[in-house]
Every structure is written in structure tokens, then in C-alpha cells.
Design an enzyme around this catalytic site. Structure first.
Site, PDB file in Angstrom:
ATOM      1  CG  ASN A   1      -3.784   4.195   0.175  1.00 38.11           C
ATOM      2  OD1 ASN A   1      -5.001   4.365   0.131  1.00 38.11           O
ATOM      3  ND2 ASN A   1      -3.235   3.003   0.301  1.00 38.11           N
TER       4      ASN A   1
ATOM      5  CB  SER B   1      -0.875   0.042   1.244  1.00 38.39           C
ATOM      6  OG  SER B   1      -1.624  -1.127   1.372  1.00 38.39           O
TER       7      SER B   1
ATOM      8  CD  GLU C   1      -3.029   3.797  -6.551  1.00 40.49           C
ATOM      9  OE1 GLU C   1      -2.896   5.022  -6.628  1.00 40.49           O
ATOM     10  OE2 GLU C   1      -2.811   3.166  -5.504  1.00 40.49           O
TER      11      GLU C   1
ATOM     12  CG  HIS D   1      -2.188  -0.322  -4.132  1.00 42.68           C
ATOM     13  ND1 HIS D   1      -2.646   0.944  -3.865  1.00 42.68           N
ATOM     14  CD2 HIS D   1      -2.411  -1.052  -3.009  1.00 42.68           C
ATOM     15  CE1 HIS D   1      -3.116   0.972  -2.627  1.00 42.68           C
ATOM     16  NE2 HIS D   1      -2.982  -0.222  -2.092  1.00 42.68           N
TER      17      HIS D   1
HETATM   18  P1  NAI Z   1      -3.144 -10.062   5.878  1.00 39.21           P
HETATM   19  O1  NAI Z   1      -2.454  -9.973   7.183  1.00 39.21           O
HETATM   20  O2  NAI Z   1      -4.619 -10.312   5.839  1.00 39.21           O
HETATM   21  O3  NAI Z   1      -2.474 -11.219   5.014  1.00 39.21           O
HETATM   22  C1  NAI Z   1      -1.099 -11.407   4.884  1.00 39.21           C
HETATM   23  C2  NAI Z   1      -0.872 -12.892   4.617  1.00 39.21           C
HETATM   24  O4  NAI Z   1       0.470 -13.071   4.203  1.00 39.21           O
HETATM   25  C3  NAI Z   1      -1.086 -13.757   5.834  1.00 39.21           C
HETATM   26  O5  NAI Z   1      -2.025 -14.774   5.529  1.00 39.21           O
HETATM   27  C4  NAI Z   1       0.289 -14.350   6.104  1.00 39.21           C
HETATM   28  O6  NAI Z   1       0.226 -15.688   6.592  1.00 39.21           O
HETATM   29  C5  NAI Z   1       0.948 -14.282   4.754  1.00 39.21           C
HETATM   30  N1  NAI Z   1       2.410 -14.193   4.790  1.00 39.21           N
HETATM   31  C6  NAI Z   1       3.170 -13.386   5.536  1.00 39.21           C
HETATM   32  N2  NAI Z   1       4.472 -13.588   5.260  1.00 39.21           N
HETATM   33  C7  NAI Z   1       4.523 -14.543   4.319  1.00 39.21           C
HETATM   34  C8  NAI Z   1       5.580 -15.181   3.629  1.00 39.21           C
HETATM   35  N3  NAI Z   1       6.841 -14.876   3.888  1.00 39.21           N
HETATM   36  N4  NAI Z   1       5.277 -16.115   2.721  1.00 39.21           N
HETATM   37  C9  NAI Z   1       3.996 -16.448   2.463  1.00 39.21           C
HETATM   38  N5  NAI Z   1       2.966 -15.874   3.095  1.00 39.21           N
HETATM   39  C10 NAI Z   1       3.213 -14.937   4.003  1.00 39.21           C
HETATM   40  O7  NAI Z   1      -2.767  -8.734   5.096  1.00 39.21           O
HETATM   41  P2  NAI Z   1      -3.534  -8.032   3.903  1.00 39.21           P
HETATM   42  O8  NAI Z   1      -4.503  -7.057   4.456  1.00 39.21           O
HETATM   43  O9  NAI Z   1      -4.001  -9.063   2.962  1.00 39.21           O
HETATM   44  O10 NAI Z   1      -2.376  -7.180   3.253  1.00 39.21           O
HETATM   45  C11 NAI Z   1      -1.372  -7.754   2.445  1.00 39.21           C
HETATM   46  C12 NAI Z   1      -0.660  -6.679   1.687  1.00 39.21           C
HETATM   47  O11 NAI Z   1      -1.611  -5.980   0.885  1.00 39.21           O
HETATM   48  C13 NAI Z   1       0.030  -5.618   2.526  1.00 39.21           C
HETATM   49  O12 NAI Z   1       1.188  -5.206   1.860  1.00 39.21           O
HETATM   50  C14 NAI Z   1      -0.987  -4.498   2.563  1.00 39.21           C
HETATM   51  O13 NAI Z   1      -0.418  -3.233   2.779  1.00 39.21           O
HETATM   52  C15 NAI Z   1      -1.546  -4.588   1.159  1.00 39.21           C
HETATM   53  N6  NAI Z   1      -2.860  -4.030   0.986  1.00 39.21           N
HETATM   54  C16 NAI Z   1      -3.837  -4.189   1.912  1.00 39.21           C
HETATM   55  C17 NAI Z   1      -5.097  -3.647   1.724  1.00 39.21           C
HETATM   56  C18 NAI Z   1      -6.186  -3.860   2.720  1.00 39.21           C
HETATM   57  O14 NAI Z   1      -7.202  -3.152   2.638  1.00 39.21           O
HETATM   58  N7  NAI Z   1      -6.067  -4.801   3.625  1.00 39.21           N
HETATM   59  C19 NAI Z   1      -5.419  -2.858   0.511  1.00 39.21           C
HETATM   60  C20 NAI Z   1      -4.347  -2.820  -0.457  1.00 39.21           C
HETATM   61  C21 NAI Z   1      -3.123  -3.350  -0.191  1.00 39.21           C
END
Ligand code: NAI
Ligand code: 3HC
Length: 696
Positions: free
Chosen positions: A476, A405, A438, A426
Site C-alpha cells: 500500500n 492496512s 504481508e 496483512h
Molecule cells: P469492516 O467494517 O467490513 O469490518 C469490521 C468489523 O469489525 C465489523 O463487522 C465490526 O462490527 C467489527 N468490530 C469493530 N470493532 C469491534 C470490536 N471492538 N470487537 C469486535 N468486533 C468489532 O472492515 P474491513 O474492511 O473488514 O476491515 C477490517 C480491517 O482490515 C481494517 O483494519 C482494515 O484496514 C483492514 N483491511 C481491509 C482491507 C479491505 O480491502 N477492506 C484489506 C486489508 C486490510
């Protein structure tokens, strides 16, 4: 005859074939050609007339590019009436999309036949208008008021089967529109079928129009056109045909003069312009059949879902077998939504979850994929470690993308041996629903990698916007500024609830504090903590939101945030702890709260959005103002009828907006630094839209 309408005699039938690519829009030459064609057929003694479109479609509507200019005769309602008034039977043969004026032409013919895939609709409300060429008068006479109101106010398209069932068309047949039209016209002639003018059909039965008007107005969240559509249909019940047509026209003209019409048409063209970038000209994307997704949390599961629904195979990598199983469940949950809505059937559901999706913990399984989207925790060290692994296992030429993000894509790219293959993609949450993507182009990103990002967006049905690297990219980054403006207003006396109300009244789907509750307040909390060490001491920072999170209130997921979500209800009441924290902070800072009117809230909020938007364009993070506008329409719930923040600013007037920013700067010169681009445009008497046109 004009060149836009071909004329030919086939036996007793005069054939009028539209030739105005790409969509046979009803521009002046087409309208004139139709009137001339009917006159010629009459003079020729033809017994029937067939109207159809060459190329991909029947008329797709009025020529939108002519809107805003002085309309030239013959006007479309007159063309429709001339067709219906022809002394012989007139048949239309439909294929492609007979939309708006195209549907109105069809309704003016006496008989309608269509190919099975033909679609029809009155999408004028999507342009801030109502049908302005007799559609609201003829359609209710043909199918009754309720169905007509649905079609006019929703703007939705209907398929040939539904149209036949409703009685909008008379027949469906396979073949080219010319073939089926000629055969049908001959059949009608052989049966001595009479002329069948819809305008002469009895007026339809009325309904409670006031109730329909109020309900439609409410549903439109400020958009006027659908509610006007109800009134136009009402006229079909209450006025003779000609008076109804005149009334429809007067409403159409009134809407034509509104900012809403300008905003909607800006959105229509910008949506098509946004992926047309000089950098992409002649650059082919890399092949895309299978993709990898790293991390199957909220975002990864949503991205995988979108990809699967678009026919791409997905390898989904998680940290442990349990996490991989949970990720698969998340994807299945998303896909069962698609199953319930009938978008996919059970067999497809099983194929997608069991065959097309490969959950795994082994990065080695990514060796054949064409593109990877990383969606792991928002932490630079974790991202770098993941990209190191990708670098080791992915095939040469694979595109390596991050869904970060805020983090620096250049830094992520530099952690690999192939920075030219690295890009930001993104997505917005929920990623299988939200339309915005994005495409974040880093310093070293290769042009065909950028093209592949756009190609993926297209395959997934997204609106892709090119963004440059900076904290928060386009959306953002701007969001953080208007959120800060909102926080400042709160310190000075506004409540989060007054702000949410002002912003939803402006037309946003949700206010910023309700959105924060939905996204999770911990996200903003972590961002503030991340930025704290580099924060300029002149910045005015509020702390009540941090205290809210520290008290365990993270929004909907914990049951309380700015609002209290009692028993999982989304119809939330304000959380009383919030105002207590805010009042305590005001007291601590020695601030005497003052009143903010709704108009002032909107003005400051929008000024912050526009000012940062202008900086984003000025710095080249967004290539054009329309890129900012589309980001907000498709990712942030900005009301489409206002066109986007920068289109809104143009319509408000840039000089007055700049003057307000300078006024606000007297209180807080650090926050309200006018964007150099905004100052330049005002000095030169130009608008953001002028920049869009120059870039076209
Ligand atoms: P989340 O915490 O729901 O999911 C992250 C997942 O990645 C977890 O299931 C975790 O087990 C897995 N993970 C972590 N390290 C890992 C690795 N080394 N290898 C494989 N899997 C791994 O987080 P979320 O919300 O899905 O966010 C993920 C990314 O997307 C972040 O960079 C966030 O900034 C970005 N993002 C989030 C948004 C949102 O609204 N939640 C919107 C747009 C982007
Ligand atoms: N007028 C002028 N240009 C139009 C147009 C129109 N009505 N409809 C489409 N175009 C242009 C597009 O801008 C695009 O131009 P570009 O190639 O330079 O970008 C080109 O035609 C092809 O359009 P799409 O890329 O959208 O092609 P698709 O095949 O994806 O979609 C379509 C075709 C379904 C017809 C879609 O373009 C569409 O929905 N068009 C708008 C239809 C519409 O709103 N009609 C109502 C007009 S208002 C009216 O009729 C008023 C009347 O009641 C008086």
C-alpha cells in the site's frame, strides 16, 4: 552412462532409473544418461526398456536453471526421439508430477502406466514458453487437437484418471513405479505387444486455428506463449512430424529470448525464495491449531473462511449477537462458494459452519486459541482497546496479530504487556481468495512469532512476504505513490479512463480507478484525511476524488464512482460527473490540459512504482527486490509475465528509468525524488536482481 540415470537388467527388461533429486529435472547429465541407457539396452539385447524416476517424482521437466545458458547436447527433443526410436518396446512408469519435458519423455515411450496419484501436464506457458521437446507434435496425434490445445495453452495438470480416460496413459496401478513398471513391461512382452511410436500415428484433424489463436491471445492478456502453443499444435496437423518438431523448436527458442520468459522464470524462483529468509533459519513456529478472528466484516469473514478451509478451528468475535450472526452468514456465504465449486462437500460445509466456527461476543472464548487476527475498524483507539482485551484473555505464547492496512504495529504492540508476541498479518481482499499475505515484523516481534506468521500463510496457501513497519507496509505504500502519479497525470490532462486502459493494456488485471471503485472510494478518502494534517506543503494534492466521495459516489457499492454501474452491472461506463469535477479543478488551478500517450502514462506510473519500490528496499522495509515483486504479483494484479515492478525495471534498464525520473523531477521535485538505492545501482552498473542474488 551418467550417474543421473541408473541402469540395471531385470530379465529381458533394461531398467533406466532417474536419480536427480529433488524433482528429477532433465538437466544435461539426465539427458545424456537416457540416450546412453537406450544405447546400452540396445547393445545388451534387452527386449523392453522401463523408464521411471527414483524419489518423489518422474521427471518434473527441463532443468529451468539451465535456461538462458547455451544448451548442451543432447537436446531434449533428440532424447525424446532416441527413446521412441529404440528397437524394443519402451515403457514409462509415472508417479509424482510428469511435467513439461517429463511428459514429453513419457509421450515418447511406447506405453505409459501410472500410479493413481500421478499427475501430468505441460506447464511451459507458466514459464513464458511452449513445450519444446515434441510435446505439441505428439500430444495432438494421441488425443486430438482440441484437448491438446487445452493442455498446452492452460498449463494445467491432469490426474491419472483423466489421463487414462483421454488415452494419454494406458493403465493405472498401485505400487511403486518400479514395481508397476516392471510388471507392465513383462505383461506387454508376454503378449508380444508391438512398439507403438506416437510420431507414426496419423496427423490429427485440424480446427479453425486462426480463431483459436486469437481467442488464446486475448485470454492471455498479453502473454504470448499460449497463443504460440496454438500455432505449434497447428503444425502437427499440417507438417510431417520432423518438420513440426523443428517448427515447435523454433517457436520455443524465440520465446526463450523474450522478456516474458525472463519475467515468468523470475516469478517461479522468487515465489519459492520469498519465504526463505535468514532470520527464519532454524526457528520453529509456535503450534497452530485454533485461531481467533476479531471482527467479522469483509476481512475478518474472509480470513475466517481461509482458516476454516485449511482445517483450523476459528473463534470469531464480534461486537453484538446480531453482528456475530451477520459475520457467520458472511463466512457461510464464502463457504457456499467453495461448496458450489466442489472444493468441499455438504457434510464438510456443515462441519465448518456449525462445529469448526464459533461466532461469539465474548473475548473469553479466545483463551485457548494459538493465534488471533484482529480485523476491526481501521482506527488506532479501537485497535488498542481490542489488543488490551486480548492481552488480558489470551494464553501465554499466543500470537497477537493485526490485519491493519496502514497503522503502526509498533504502537499497537506497545499497548500490550507482550509486544514480542505482536505482529502484523496483512491479508488482501477477498482474504479467502487473494494469495498475498504481508507478514509485518515490528521492532519487538520475536523470531518464532514471525515464523508462526509464515507458517499460518503456508497453511492457508498464501504467498507470504516479510515487510517492515511503515505507512502502508510494502504494497500500500508503493500503491499510494503510483496512485498519486496517476492523479498528477489527471490534473495535467489524462483521464482516469485513459489511464485504466493504458494499465490494463500493460497487463494489469484492472486499472487503478476500476480497482478503487471495487475497493470503495471511501477507503482512499479516509486515508487522505488521515494524512492531511502531516502533509508536506510542497505536495501536489488533487481534490476531485474527495468531491466525488462527498457527492455520495463511493464506487461499486453505491452504483457510481469513476464508473457508472447501472443496475449492478460490472461492465461499467464512465461516470460523466468525474470529468466535470476534474475539468473544474484544472480550471481552478489554471492548468491547460495536455495529451498523454499510452506509453507515457505507463512510463510515469511504473517509474513511480519502481522508485518507491527502491525506497522500500533501500530502507529495509522489504528485505529484497523480489519481495516487492511478489507483493505486486500476488496482491495487486501485476502481470506475472513482467516478473514484478523491479524485475520489469531491470529489463527496461535502470539508467534510462532514473534519467526519466530526473526529467519528471524538473516539474515536481518534491514528488519525484530519486530513490538513493536506484541512484546507487545505476552508479555501480548493477541491477535489482543482483541484490536478489546477493541475498540468496
Ligand atoms: P469492516 O467494517 O467490513 O469490518 C469490521 C468489523 O469489525 C465489523 O463487522 C465490526 O462490527 C467489527 N468490530 C469493530 N470493532 C469491534 C470490536 N471492538 N470487537 C469486535 N468486533 C468489532 O472492515 P474491513 O474492511 O473488514 O476491515 C477490517 C480491517 O482490515 C481494517 O483494519 C482494515 O484496514 C483492514 N483491511 C481491509 C482491507 C479491505 O480491502 N477492506 C484489506 C486489508 C486490510
Ligand atoms: N528445474 C529446476 N529446478 C526445479 C524444477 C525444474 N524444472 N522444478 C522444481 N525445481 C526446484 C525448485 O526450484 C525447488 O528448489 P529449491 O528447493 O532450491 O527451492 C525444488 O526443485 C523443489 O521444488 P518445489 O519447492 O516447487 O517442490 P514441490 O514439491 O512443491 O513441487 C513441482 C514440485 C510440482 C515439480 C514444482 O517444482 C514445479 O511445478 N516445477 C516446475 C515444473 C515445470 O515447469 N516443468 C516444465 C519445465 S520447462 C520444460 O520442460 C521445457 C521443455 O518443454 C523443453
Amino acid at each position: 552412462m551418467t550417474e543421473a540415470i541408473g541402469y540395471e537388467r531385470v530379465g529381458d527388461i533394461a531398467v533406466l532409473a532417474a536419480q536427480n533429486p529433488p524433482v528429477n529435472a532433465l538437466g544435461h547429465a539426465v539427458r545424456q544418461g537416457l540416450v546412453d541407457g537406450i544405447a546400452k539396452a540396445t547393445a545388451d539385447g534387452a527386449k523392453a526398456v522401463l523408464i521411471y524416476g527414483e524419489g518423489s517424482t518422474f521427471f518434473a521437466g527441463a532443468d529451468i536453471r539451465e535456461f538462458g545458458q547455451t544448451p548442451k547436447e543432447p537436446h531434449l527433443p533428440d532424447v525424446c526421439n532416441a527413446i521412441e526410436a529404440a528397437p524394443m518396446i519402451v515403457v514409462s512408469a509415472l508417479h509424482g508430477t510428469a511435467l513439461g519435458g517429463g511428459m514429453e519423455i513419457a509421450l515418447s515411450t511406447h506405453y505409459r502406466i501410472a500410479v493413481p496419484k500421478a499427475r501430468m501436464g505441460l506447464p511451459e506457458v507458466n514459464l513464458g514458453l511452449i513445450p519444446g521437446a515434441t510435446g505439441t507434435q505428439r500430444l495432438p496425434r494421441l488425443i486430438g487437437v482440441e484437448k491438446a490445445i487445452d493442455i498446452v495453452t492452460s498449463g494445467r495438470q491432469l490426474g491419472a484418471r483423466d489421463l487414462l480416460a483421454m488415452g494419454v496413459i494406458d493403465k493405472i496401478a498401485d505400487g511403486s513405479p518400479r514395481e508397476i513398471g516392471l510388471a507392465y513391461a513383462q505383461e506387454l512382452l508376454d503378449a508380444a505387444a508391438p512398439r507403438r511410436p506416437v510420431s507414426e500415428m496419423p496427423a490429427p484433424e485440424p480446427i479453425d486455428f486462426d480463431a483459436a489463436y486469437e481467442a488464446t491471445l486475448k485470454k492471455g492478456r498479453g502473454l504470448l506463449a499460449p497463443a504460440y502453443g496454438v500455432r505449434a499444435v497447428q503444425a502437427a496437423c499440417e507438417k510431417p512430424f520432423a518438420e513440426g518438431v523443428a517448427y515447435e523448436r523454433s517457436l520455443f527458442r524465440e520465446l526463450m529470448e523474450t522478456d516474458q520468459r525472463q519475467g515468468m522464470i523470475h516469478a517461479f524462483f522468487s515465489e519459492r525464495q520469498v519465504s526463505k529468509l535468514p532470520e527464519l533459519k532454524g526457528v520453529d513456529p509456535r503450534p497452530l491449531a485454533a485461531i481467533g478472528v476479531i471482527g467479522g466484516g469483509t476481512m475478518g469473514a474472509g480470513i475466517a473462511t481461509a482458516a476454516l478451509l485449511s482445517g483450523l478451528n476459528v473463534v470469531l468475535v464480534e461486537m453484538s449477537p446480531e453482528a456475530a450472526a451477520a459475520a457467520k452468514d458472511r463466512v457461510s456465504g464464502n463457504l457456499s462458494g467453495a461448496l458450489k465449486r466442489g472444493r468441499i462437500d455438504q457434510a464438510k460445509f456443515e462441519h465448518l459452519t456449525e462445529t469448526a466456527l464459533t461466532p461469539t461476543t465474548d473475548f473469553g472464548d479466545l483463551k485457548d486459541v494459538d493465534l488471533v487476527v484482529e480485523a476491526v475498524f481501521e482506527n488506532m483507539d479501537v485497535k488498542k482497546e481490542v489488543f488490551g482485551k486480548l492481552d488480558a484473555v489470551c494464553k501465554p505464547g499466543a500470537v497477537l496479530a493485526s490485519n491493519t492496512s496502514y497503522l503502526d504495529i509498533d504502537e499497537i504492540a506497545a499497548s500490550t504487556s507482550r509486544p514480542a508476541d505482536v505482529i502484523g498479518l496483512h491479508f488482501f481482499s477477498p482474504a479467502h481468495v487473494m494469495k498475498l499475505l504481508e507478514v509485518v515484523v515490528a521492532d519487538k516481534t520475536a523470531p518464532d512469532v514471525m515464523a508462526t506468521g509464515f507458517d499460518l500463510g503456508k497453511k492457508l496457501g498464501k504467498v507470504s512476504v516479510r515487510a517492515g513497519v511503515c505507512d502502508g507496509f510494502i504494497g500500500n505504500r508503493i500503491l499510494s505513490k503510483y496512485r498519486t502519479a496517476a492523479d498528477h497525470m489527471i490534473l495535467d490532462g489524462a483521464s482516469p479512463y485513459a489511464i485504466d486502459k493504458a494499465i490494463t493494456d500493460f497487463g494489469f488485471a484492472m486499472g487503478p480507478f476500476a480497482v478503487a471503485d471495487l475497493a470503495g472510494l471511501d477507503i482512499g478518502y479516509m486515508t487522505r484525511k488521515r494524512l492531511a494534517p502531516t502533509r508536506d506543503p510542497r505536495e501536489r494534492v488533487s481534490t476531485y476524488a474527495d468531491k466525488l466521495v462527498e457527492a455520495g459516489h463511493k464506487g461499486q457499492k453505491t452504483g457510481k464512482g469513476y464508473y457508472d454501474y447501472a443496475a449492478g452491472s460490472r461492465a461499467a461506463a464512465p461516470n460523466p460527473e468525474v470529468m466535470e469535477l476534474i475539468e473544474a479543478e484544472r480550471a481552478e488551478l489554471g492548468i491547460t490540459p495536455r495529451d498523454f500517450t499510452e506509453a507515457e502514462i505507463v512510463r510515469r506510473y511504473m517509474a513511480a512504482m519502481v522508485n518507491e519500490g527502491a525506497k522500500v528496499v533501500g530502507e529495509g522495509i522489504a528485505r529484497r527486490p523480489l519481495d516487492v515483486d511478489m507483493t505486486f504479483l500476488f496482491g495487486y494484479g501485476f502481470p506475472r509475465y513482467r516478473g514484478g515492478p523491479l524485475k520489469w525495471a531491470d529489463m527496461e534498464g535502470l539508467p534510462a528509468l532514473l534519467a526519466d525520473i530526473k526529467e519528471y523531477a524538473k516539474e515536481d521535485p518534491y514528488f519525484w525524488q530519486p530513490a538513493p538505492l536506484l541512484e546507487q545501482l545505476v552508479a555501480e552498473g548493477r541491477t535489482f536482481d543482483d541484490l536478489n542474488k546477493e541475498a540468496a
